[in-house]
Design a protein around this motif. Structure first.
Motif, PDB file in Angstrom:
ATOM      1  N   GLY A   1       0.861  -0.916   0.223  1.00  0.00           N
ATOM      2  CA  GLY A   1      -0.284   0.212   0.235  1.00  0.00           C
ATOM      3  C   GLY A   1       0.582   1.100   0.334  1.00  0.00           C
ATOM      4  N   ARG A   2       0.366   2.542   0.018  1.00  0.00           N
ATOM      5  CA  ARG A   2       0.895   3.568  -0.287  1.00  0.00           C
ATOM      6  C   ARG A   2       1.585   4.104   1.498  1.00  0.00           C
ATOM      7  NH1 ARG A   2       0.060   7.021  -4.585  1.00  0.00           N
ATOM      8  NH2 ARG A   2       0.588   8.328  -4.047  1.00  0.00           N
ATOM      9  N   LEU A   3       0.897   3.585   2.578  1.00  0.00           N
ATOM     10  CA  LEU A   3       1.292   3.995   3.113  1.00  0.00           C
ATOM     11  C   LEU A   3       2.701   3.363   3.487  1.00  0.00           C
ATOM     12  CD1 LEU A   3      -1.869   4.512   5.720  1.00  0.00           C
ATOM     13  CD2 LEU A   3      -0.532   6.348   4.412  1.00  0.00           C
ATOM     14  N   ILE A   4       2.691   2.393   3.243  1.00  0.00           N
ATOM     15  CA  ILE A   4       4.589   1.937   3.694  1.00  0.00           C
ATOM     16  C   ILE A   4       5.599   2.237   2.265  1.00  0.00           C
ATOM     17  CG2 ILE A   4       5.298  -0.243   3.419  1.00  0.00           C
ATOM     18  CD1 ILE A   4       3.940  -0.403   5.912  1.00  0.00           C
ATOM     19  N   GLU A   5       4.271   2.369   1.711  1.00  0.00           N
ATOM     20  CA  GLU A   5       5.733   3.195   0.385  1.00  0.00           C
ATOM     21  C   GLU A   5       5.986   4.774   1.037  1.00  0.00           C
ATOM     22  OE1 GLU A   5       4.788   2.508  -3.936  1.00  0.00           O
ATOM     23  OE2 GLU A   5       4.475   1.305  -3.528  1.00  0.00           O
ATOM     24  N   GLU A   6       5.370   5.535   1.858  1.00  0.00           N
ATOM     25  CA  GLU A   6       5.749   6.397   1.995  1.00  0.00           C
ATOM     26  C   GLU A   6       6.637   6.538   2.753  1.00  0.00           C
ATOM     27  OE1 GLU A   6       2.473   9.527   2.905  1.00  0.00           O
ATOM     28  OE2 GLU A   6       1.679   8.194   0.957  1.00  0.00           O
ATOM     29  N   LEU A   7       6.534   5.288   4.115  1.00  0.00           N
ATOM     30  CA  LEU A   7       7.507   5.049   5.004  1.00  0.00           C
ATOM     31  C   LEU A   7       8.938   4.890   4.507  1.00  0.00           C
ATOM     32  CD1 LEU A   7       5.270   2.929   7.713  1.00  0.00           C
ATOM     33  CD2 LEU A   7       6.512   5.138   7.775  1.00  0.00           C
ATOM     34  N   PHE A   8       8.448   3.668   3.282  1.00  0.00           N
ATOM     35  CA  PHE A   8      10.326   3.774   3.003  1.00  0.00           C
ATOM     36  C   PHE A   8      10.793   5.163   1.976  1.00  0.00           C
ATOM     37  CE2 PHE A   8       8.263  -0.524   0.307  1.00  0.00           C
ATOM     38  CZ  PHE A   8       8.329  -0.826   1.714  1.00  0.00           C
ATOM     39  N   GLU A   9      10.196   5.940   1.183  1.00  0.00           N
ATOM     40  CA  GLU A   9      10.612   7.247   1.611  1.00  0.00           C
ATOM     41  C   GLU A   9      11.352   8.026   2.488  1.00  0.00           C
ATOM     42  OE1 GLU A   9      11.081   8.013  -1.946  1.00  0.00           O
ATOM     43  OE2 GLU A   9      10.417   6.617  -2.487  1.00  0.00           O
ATOM     44  N   LYS A  10      10.438   8.105   3.343  1.00  0.00           N
ATOM     45  CA  LYS A  10      11.300   8.717   5.130  1.00  0.00           C
ATOM     46  C   LYS A  10      11.865   7.905   5.510  1.00  0.00           C
ATOM     47  CE  LYS A  10       8.889  10.606   9.419  1.00  0.00           C
ATOM     48  NZ  LYS A  10       9.830  11.424   9.025  1.00  0.00           N
ATOM     49  N   LEU A  11      12.094   6.817   5.461  1.00  0.00           N
ATOM     50  CA  LEU A  11      13.545   6.022   5.852  1.00  0.00           C
ATOM     51  C   LEU A  11      14.481   6.464   4.973  1.00  0.00           C
ATOM     52  CD1 LEU A  11      11.076   1.946   7.057  1.00  0.00           C
ATOM     53  CD2 LEU A  11      12.944   4.668   8.608  1.00  0.00           C
ATOM     54  N   LYS A  12      14.278   6.356   4.028  1.00  0.00           N
ATOM     55  CA  LYS A  12      15.666   7.145   3.118  1.00  0.00           C
ATOM     56  C   LYS A  12      16.321   8.454   3.425  1.00  0.00           C
ATOM     57  CE  LYS A  12      13.632   4.884  -1.403  1.00  0.00           C
ATOM     58  NZ  LYS A  12      13.501   4.896  -2.897  1.00  0.00           N
ATOM     59  N   SER A  13      15.846   9.090   3.802  1.00  0.00           N
ATOM     60  CA  SER A  13      15.928  10.477   4.688  1.00  0.00           C
ATOM     61  C   SER A  13      16.804  10.576   6.080  1.00  0.00           C
ATOM     62  CB  SER A  13      15.450  11.408   3.521  1.00  0.00           C
ATOM     63  OG  SER A  13      14.061  11.453   4.076  1.00  0.00           O
ATOM     64  N   MET A  14      15.528   9.489   6.681  1.00  0.00           N
ATOM     65  CA  MET A  14      15.984   9.947   7.987  1.00  0.00           C
ATOM     66  C   MET A  14      17.569  10.127   8.489  1.00  0.00           C
ATOM     67  SD  MET A  14      12.577   7.845   9.696  1.00  0.00           S
ATOM     68  CE  MET A  14      13.076   8.713  11.445  1.00  0.00           C
ATOM     69  N   PRO A  15      17.794  10.505   9.535  1.00  0.00           N
ATOM     70  CA  PRO A  15      19.387  10.393  10.106  1.00  0.00           C
ATOM     71  C   PRO A  15      19.519   8.953  11.095  1.00  0.00           C
ATOM     72  CG  PRO A  15      18.158  11.766  11.735  1.00  0.00           C
ATOM     73  CD  PRO A  15      17.565  11.504  10.242  1.00  0.00           C
ATOM     74  N   GLU A  16      20.056   8.225  11.265  1.00  0.00           N
ATOM     75  CA  GLU A  16      20.576   7.115  11.909  1.00  0.00           C
ATOM     76  C   GLU A  16      20.455   7.787  13.814  1.00  0.00           C
ATOM     77  OE1 GLU A  16      24.479   4.111  11.749  1.00  0.00           O
ATOM     78  OE2 GLU A  16      23.939   4.485   9.706  1.00  0.00           O
ATOM     79  N   GLY A  17      19.694   6.408  14.535  1.00  0.00           N
ATOM     80  CA  GLY A  17      19.002   6.829  15.576  1.00  0.00           C
ATOM     81  C   GLY A  17      18.189   5.982  15.920  1.00  0.00           C
ATOM     82  N   GLU A  18      17.539   6.500  17.241  1.00  0.00           N
ATOM     83  CA  GLU A  18      16.966   5.579  18.135  1.00  0.00           C
ATOM     84  C   GLU A  18      15.072   5.314  17.324  1.00  0.00           C
ATOM     85  OE1 GLU A  18      16.067   6.093  22.234  1.00  0.00           O
ATOM     86  OE2 GLU A  18      17.635   5.712  22.254  1.00  0.00           O
ATOM     87  N   GLU A  19      15.051   6.924  16.939  1.00  0.00           N
ATOM     88  CA  GLU A  19      13.876   7.658  16.469  1.00  0.00           C
ATOM     89  C   GLU A  19      13.720   6.535  14.608  1.00  0.00           C
ATOM     90  OE1 GLU A  19      11.301  10.905  14.167  1.00  0.00           O
ATOM     91  OE2 GLU A  19      12.932  11.183  15.412  1.00  0.00           O
ATOM     92  N   ARG A  20      14.809   6.104  13.946  1.00  0.00           N
ATOM     93  CA  ARG A  20      14.848   5.814  13.226  1.00  0.00           C
ATOM     94  C   ARG A  20      14.655   3.703  13.104  1.00  0.00           C
ATOM     95  NH1 ARG A  20      19.390   5.264   7.899  1.00  0.00           N
ATOM     96  NH2 ARG A  20      20.427   3.575   9.758  1.00  0.00           N
ATOM     97  N   ASP A  21      14.963   3.632  14.411  1.00  0.00           N
ATOM     98  CA  ASP A  21      14.796   2.100  14.449  1.00  0.00           C
ATOM     99  C   ASP A  21      13.798   2.037  15.000  1.00  0.00           C
ATOM    100  OD1 ASP A  21      17.633   2.026  14.176  1.00  0.00           O
ATOM    101  OD2 ASP A  21      18.683   1.817  15.935  1.00  0.00           O
ATOM    102  N   GLU A  22      13.021   2.893  15.155  1.00  0.00           N
ATOM    103  CA  GLU A  22      11.039   2.515  16.292  1.00  0.00           C
ATOM    104  C   GLU A  22      10.445   2.225  14.730  1.00  0.00           C
ATOM    105  OE1 GLU A  22       8.110   1.544  18.329  1.00  0.00           O
ATOM    106  OE2 GLU A  22       9.943   1.165  18.521  1.00  0.00           O
TER     107      GLU A  22
END
Length: 198
Positions: A114-135
């Protein structure tokens, strides 16, 4: 099939406002046919009272009286010659149907995610490493596994989730399956017991 003496609603004229029923429509038609304006006015006021009792949920709206007179105007096919207590010139807007909504799945590469997971893929690409990204990775991977279970007829392959997550984040997110723990879920993905009752 026509049986003499039986009167079916399917053979009658279609009601403009079916929530009030055929009897109210007959009263409205009678009011239109009355010879004097005074008689039509009295009849219209009585009909509006009956309409209110027939459709009590209309009282919850903030302009209930206006709506009732608008409905009467429409039911009379704009033929009722009375002194209208409200402006009924906008009444026809009630009958307008909203434009159909477009379905937002267009362009989804993998419809089972679905589109929401695809949006999460895009968000994960640009997130810096850390607890927030790990969660967010944890939440995304578990949702992907649930989606696979729902769409894949019970198939929940951890390697498929890890592979898709890496592929759709351009390699930015790599799940280490030796240390990553998915949430426990049943083969149907919803945690319910699907045994048949005997």
């Amino acid at each position: 099939m026509n049986i003499e003496g039986l009167d079916y609603n399917t053979q009658r004229e279609k009601l403009l406002m079916p929530e009030y029923g055929r009897e109210i429509q007959k009263m409205v038609d009678h009011a239109v046919s009355l010879p004097t304006k005074e008689e039509r006015q009295r009849c219209a006021e009585t009909i509006v009272q009956l309409m209110e009792s027939k459709n009590p949920q209309i009282q919850d709206s903030e302009n209930a009286e206006q709506a009732l007179w608008d409905h009467l105007y429409l039911m009379s096919r704009k033929q009722l010659d009375i002194d209208w207590p409200f402006d009924v010139s906008e009444a026809e807007k009630i009958l307008l149907k909203p434009a159909p909504l477009t379905h937002p799945t267009g362009g989804a590469r993998m419809r089972h995610y679905g589109r929401l997971i695809e949006e999460l893929f895009e968000k994960l690409k640009s997130m810096p490493e850390g607890e927030e990204r790990d969660e967010l990775v944890r939440l995304t991977a578990n949702q992907m596994k649930r989606d696979l279970a729902a769409w894949g007829h019970g198939s929940m392959d951890d390697e498929k989730v890890a592979d898709d997550l890496a592929r759709f984040t351009d390699g930015k997110i790599q799940l280490d399956l030796s240390s990553f723990r998915f949430e426990s879920m049943t083969a149907t993905g919803n945690g319910k017991n699907n045994k048949k009752k005997k």
